[in-house]
Scaffold this active site. Sequence first.
Site, PDB file in Angstrom:
ATOM      1  N   HIS A  84      21.156  63.467 -12.525  1.00 56.71           N
ATOM      2  CA  HIS A  84      21.407  65.002 -12.116  1.00 56.71           C
ATOM      3  C   HIS A  84      19.962  65.529 -12.244  1.00 56.71           C
ATOM      4  CE1 HIS A  84      22.386  65.923 -16.345  1.00 56.71           C
ATOM      5  NE2 HIS A  84      21.578  66.858 -16.122  1.00 56.71           N
ATOM      6  N   ASP A 115      24.995  58.747 -14.403  1.00 56.33           N
ATOM      7  CA  ASP A 115      24.191  59.804 -14.554  1.00 56.33           C
ATOM      8  C   ASP A 115      22.940  59.193 -15.032  1.00 56.33           C
ATOM      9  OD1 ASP A 115      22.946  62.272 -14.389  1.00 56.33           O
ATOM     10  OD2 ASP A 115      24.295  63.346 -15.896  1.00 56.33           O
ATOM     11  N   SER A 195      17.748  67.536 -20.660  1.00 55.77           N
ATOM     12  CA  SER A 195      18.750  66.352 -19.890  1.00 55.77           C
ATOM     13  C   SER A 195      17.625  65.346 -19.602  1.00 55.77           C
ATOM     14  CB  SER A 195      19.007  66.889 -18.326  1.00 55.77           C
ATOM     15  OG  SER A 195      20.388  67.424 -18.403  1.00 55.77           O
TER      16      SER A 195
END
Lengths: 499, 513
Positions: A84, A115, A195
């Site tokens: 992402h 992901d 992230s």
Amino acid sequence: MKSLYLCLALTGISWAQTATTPPPAPATAPAGVPTTAEIYRSVVRIEVATQVPNYSAPWNAGRFSGGIGTGFLIGPNKFLTNAHVVSNGERFLITIYGSPEKHQAKVDFIAHDCDLAILSVEDFSPFEKLPVFSIGQAVPELESQVRVIGYPIGGERLSVTRGVVSRIDFQPYSHSRADSHLIVQIDAAINPGNSGGPVLQDNKVVGVAFQGLTEADNTGYIIPTPVVNRFLKDVEDGRYDEYTDLGVTEFPLINPAMRQALKLPNNGLGVLVTNVTPTSSCDGQIKPGDVLTGIDDHPIDANGSILIEGEKVNMHEIVERKFAGDTVKLRVLRGGEAMEIPVTLKTLPQSRMYAIRYEEKPRYVVFAGLVFQPLDTNLFATASFRDVTVRRLYSEYVSKGLFQEFEDIVILTDFLADDLNSSLPPYKGKVVKAINGTAVKSLDQAEQLLYPQSPPENFVIELMGVDRPLVLPASQIKAANDRVRKNYNIPRLSNLKAR
Amino acid sequence: MKPIYLLPLLLLVACQKPAPTPPPSSAAPAATAPETSAAAAVADANLSVVRINATLQNWNVAQPWEKNPPRRRRSLGALVGEREVITTAEMVADATFVELESTDGTRRTRAEVANVDYEANLALLELPEGDEAKTFFQNMKVLEIAPTPPLRETLEIIQVEDNGQSLVTAGQLLSADVRATFLPGQLFLTYRVKASMQSSASSFTVPVFNEGKLAGILSSYDSKDQISDVIATPLIARFLMESKKETYQGFPNLGVNINPTEDIHFRSYLKIPESEGGIYISKVRKGSAADTAKLQPGDVILAIDGNPIDRRGYYKDPIYGALPWVQLVRGNKSAGDAVTLSLWREGKAMEVPVTLTRQEESTRLVPNYQFGVAPNFLIKGGMIFQELTRPLLEAYGEDWESRAPLNFLDAMSNPEAYQERHDRMICLTGVIPTQATVGYEGLRNLMISRVNGKPVRDMKELIAAFGALPLSAKAHSIEFLDESLVIYLDEKMSDLIDENLLQRGLHQLSRSE
């Protein structure tokens, strides 16, 4: 449930140039084991410029945006991060901790279902001396301490937080909206920008930070090593093949009367198969009514759980760790007879119906101001469909195998007002049943029916759940298309290719 | 849209209080007040209206074996017969007790609901023949029904204050249209009247007069726009006329879905002449008047009884101008009446006589409303089975159309797909956790196809199927529609649980009426 999860890429453009101090002199350390300071240098900041398609105006270029995430070096010119962070990306820049230089990068592999993504830089030479993270094998233990490193919101520089492993579970991965895998919950604050950052135990990677909860503080989720290692192994052959799935739906066999009726021993084992997705791995091998009692060498309990490494996990965890082409042995009770059925695993591309798609251009056909789009989750998320037929076809598309009949469920999504269509009743958000008497099964076919070699007198479009057809005279279509193209700034009347 | 709705309860207390203490000696100033025309109207109004006190109690949709807490409503009814008072159906829907009270608060008596039409939103209350009725209606005057008032006519909205004084508000009849005043989709002739009213006791619904005659019943009032919805005079007249018949049949229906034909391409596709209007029949309901008359989807109605229907479905009413076509069927006709439809079928004009009928709501697979009837249900071993109705769907909240389970919504919107095997959809709506339902706690929102191997058409058949367990079997089997899942319920255990649930305070475990 799903809305609780928050992907942690820092969105919003942040073009501000960082005034960085020169990097600290690397501390010397014994060969092999990198020091903490060296490790920091291998955690990179990833700056992404994105272009997000617009499904409500599919002919437009979309929204130009960007974000910041974290990545880390796991091998020669291999940076691991979250999918992402780099999804819908058009330009990727990697920065070493403490360096002002931005290095052009590209995405080598991207796995939206788990992901994860791997990036490489154009010129690896500035990174060659940096230590490489090694990835562990085991899932970190409950209550053990981990460190999260990344570039979260709140400053330009690297940030480190510590936390304790508080839960190990099988949970949704919010990026695709359709996938669930093993997940580790930690109590360290993981924030947007974290992230893709490494989660360390003894300077070894035990996971990748990836999502948090919007409704709770100090809850961060990390992708644990089994998922990371599976991804790394999957891409070894040069491409990513996605997860496989058994394609069965199970019902727990806890009720004693139910067990008795099915003549099952009272041993707390077995789940009932209630649906087998057509064309899936189990199709033709497993039937509704079968009782699954074992997977490979693990007994399946009445709740559908198995025991792996002392932890109770969902039986699908066995399949999770395998690849397309691998075999899984299912122990089955069918009509009182025990049997062992080997099932060859395969992916079911149609099940991506429920996943958000990235790096795709929306498909559409515009016809005299009527907009036709194929149903997928991107469209479903953009247009809130109320029509029961649309919602029913969407929810049964995979489980009932509707994809065997309908390559696409074509929806009439919009009316761009024009002289020709202004008196049509605006039946938006309905499924196209037929065009000129031919049942519509894909967008490509719809396009051929709407733009045939020799047009009929009238185009008659039938919609599901609407008892009257929409009729448009063929002779006026061209003029209407010309007006619509000009008035609504639509450069092309159709796009049939997603990539 | 009923801002005055909350007041009655408060005022009830207020007007009961003075009752024990005798009024002061100079208790009749009203009588000595100068005689003006307004006062005359007040006096007249008082002679023909009564207060209606109703206690309403509907069933709990989630737990169909019990009722919700009771609510009270007060309104004003109009005397339309020697012993008959008219009000709205909404006022008495699910009523457990209805009482008439004289406007001065001196007399009260229990009334029966003689007739109620939930679709038209009208109800007729009645006192049994005898002395009680004579005493109660003593000196009162039966109202005549006013002639149909033209637009811009001044109507009088009648209210009564706590002290028994009438309150007359004049309002202008602005427009007439078919609207739903109570149940969604039930369209009947309704007036919009502009008047600035004040809140007053017994104002849930009030009568509307025209020159001393009953001209309508006010069903709601918007205090912001000062606009009220008034049930129209012809509708009241027809309701009273129909109520006099031996069996009340209600307002008839054609039984079609229609579409306008403004769309020029559609018109030329159907080859409708430019000089005509017309509405397109998109669906013919099975068993309806239209079905019996062999109307077909694709037919276009050009005129009803010689009244041309325009492209949007309006005809020209001699009094109110453009009104929707339904008024020609529902408003102006009785069940059993014939209408002549001028149709356009496959490029040709033709005349088709249709005998109008009314289809009972209960003949629908998923009824839109249920009043005065307790919902059917069955509890077996803790599993709760119910019949699918719109009130059940509405229990999913305001946005039930998107939140209710898809399979339920599908049965409601596509009944044809289910009607062959079901008269009602039987749903598993929930599971009370018991020993018999271990492992089934998460089951809900499923529709039942078979129990113990028997197909179930309705609640009666479901109950019968549970009673007909094959001798060899020890557990009931339950099969679901669209799911290849059969679940089993231990017979002995579920019987025990049933008994236990009765002891835990459930009055009954099933109902099928």
